[in-house]
Design an enzyme around this catalytic site. Sequence first.
Site, short mmCIF file in Angstrom:
data_model
loop_
_atom_site.label_atom_id
_atom_site.label_comp_id
_atom_site.label_asym_id
_atom_site.label_seq_id
_atom_site.Cartn_x
_atom_site.Cartn_y
_atom_site.Cartn_z
N THR A 1 0.77 -1.24 0.00
CA THR A 1 0.00 0.00 0.00
C THR A 1 0.80 1.29 0.00
O THR A 1 1.85 1.38 0.64
CB THR A 1 -0.94 0.02 1.24
OG1 THR A 1 -1.64 -1.21 1.32
CG2 THR A 1 -1.93 1.14 1.20
N ARG B 1 -10.81 -10.62 -3.21
CA ARG B 1 -10.57 -10.15 -1.82
C ARG B 1 -10.38 -8.64 -1.82
O ARG B 1 -9.63 -8.09 -2.61
CB ARG B 1 -9.34 -10.85 -1.26
CG ARG B 1 -8.95 -10.40 0.16
CD ARG B 1 -7.88 -9.31 0.13
NE ARG B 1 -7.36 -9.00 1.45
CZ ARG B 1 -6.58 -7.94 1.70
NH1 ARG B 1 -6.24 -7.12 0.74
NH2 ARG B 1 -6.13 -7.72 2.90
N VAL B 2 -11.07 -7.97 -0.92
CA VAL B 2 -10.89 -6.52 -0.77
C VAL B 2 -10.39 -6.27 0.65
O VAL B 2 -10.96 -6.78 1.61
CB VAL B 2 -12.22 -5.76 -1.02
CG1 VAL B 2 -12.03 -4.27 -0.77
CG2 VAL B 2 -12.72 -6.01 -2.43
N GLY B 3 -9.32 -5.50 0.76
CA GLY B 3 -8.76 -5.18 2.08
C GLY B 3 -9.33 -3.90 2.64
O GLY B 3 -10.43 -3.46 2.27
N ASP B 4 -8.56 -3.28 3.52
CA ASP B 4 -9.01 -2.06 4.18
C ASP B 4 -8.95 -0.83 3.28
O ASP B 4 -9.72 0.13 3.46
CB ASP B 4 -8.13 -1.78 5.40
CG ASP B 4 -6.67 -1.62 4.99
OD1 ASP B 4 -6.08 -2.60 4.48
OD2 ASP B 4 -6.12 -0.51 5.12
N THR C 1 -1.94 1.57 6.41
CA THR C 1 -1.27 0.49 5.70
C THR C 1 -1.06 -0.65 6.69
O THR C 1 -0.96 -0.42 7.89
CB THR C 1 0.07 0.96 5.11
OG1 THR C 1 0.89 -0.19 4.83
CG2 THR C 1 0.84 1.88 6.03
N GLY C 2 -1.00 -1.87 6.18
CA GLY C 2 -0.80 -3.01 7.08
C GLY C 2 -1.79 -4.11 6.77
O GLY C 2 -2.37 -4.16 5.68
N HIS C 3 -1.98 -4.98 7.74
CA HIS C 3 -2.83 -6.14 7.54
C HIS C 3 -4.30 -5.74 7.43
O HIS C 3 -4.94 -5.34 8.40
CB HIS C 3 -2.62 -7.14 8.70
CG HIS C 3 -3.45 -8.35 8.56
ND1 HIS C 3 -4.30 -8.78 9.55
CD2 HIS C 3 -3.60 -9.20 7.52
CE1 HIS C 3 -4.93 -9.87 9.12
NE2 HIS C 3 -4.51 -10.14 7.90
N GLY C 4 -4.82 -5.81 6.19
CA GLY C 4 -6.13 -5.25 5.89
C GLY C 4 -7.25 -5.78 6.74
O GLY C 4 -8.12 -5.03 7.20
#
Length: 309
Positions: free
Chosen positions: A169, A197-200, A220-223
């Site tokens: 990100t 798959r959709v993250g944050d 940013t990071g683990h969604g």
Amino acid sequence: MKPVIVVHGGAWAIPDAFAEASVAGVKAAAQAGSEVLKRGGSALDTVEVAVRTMEDDPVFDAGHGAVLNADGEVELDAIIMEGKTLAAGAVSSVRNIANPVSLARAVMEKTDHIMLTGHGANLFAESIGVPILMPDALVTKEERKEWEHYKKYIVGVKELFNSQWGHDTVGAVALDSFGNVACATSTGGIRNKMVGRVGDSPIIGSGGYADNKSGAVSCTGHGESILKVTLARLILFHMDQGRTASEAAECSLQYMGERVQGGGGVIVVSPTGDWTATFTTERMAWAAMDGNLLYYGLNPKENIKETLN
Ligand code: GLY
């Protein structure tokens, strides 16, 4: 009001081989955004320019250089938001578009909606004349090689952002001379993610949020962890309670670590220009332009300052 821009190039265990290019990339993005601010441009234009710069830089997992999903294809997510009216636009799982942040802005400005996904996002892009690229145009040779190497492993997603699987990100936040804040975030997500798959990143309040009353945040990071704690809004909640940008970022990231065992990083700017770049992963490339001072860092507690003419 003294304008400020802060950018990040993703919070993860950035290997030494990517370190120099990541720092150069965030410095270039902060300076590109700062040029807009110096000309009296808006925070919204500033974050779009800064994020486009990083989408075009193949060292980052966004636009050109994005990671590949389980089918070996690129699917991109992005959001942009401005703090005066809370207008926002987002796209998710969009394909073959060089600059999803600008498509997100078009969703905000040219439709009655906030988010378009997948096929619909691509149809909209075509309808407004955004060039559709060849399927592999955004894929670097390095990413194809990494994907071939790592796809045989299945690991728990929590480990991703402190391993070389994570590659996460880009984002920007800005305060302009009119007192308006804005944020933008763009990503290819997690390598080997499920198709769709959709993250944050494109989710309002998770991957980003901007409100002139509180400030602007890009995450940013683990969604999946960021989504569970709605990290961007959580930080602004703490700022509304009187915490500084840095205090709010630290306590929110700590909460995410304790509550859902997730790592990540954030950039934040308040309506008065208080800003921070904070992370709980091994590294995060970030840069900020505050007046003619350029700040940047990569490792924890690193904050290098240069005066630019
Ligand atoms: N933070 C980006 C993602 O998880 O997709």
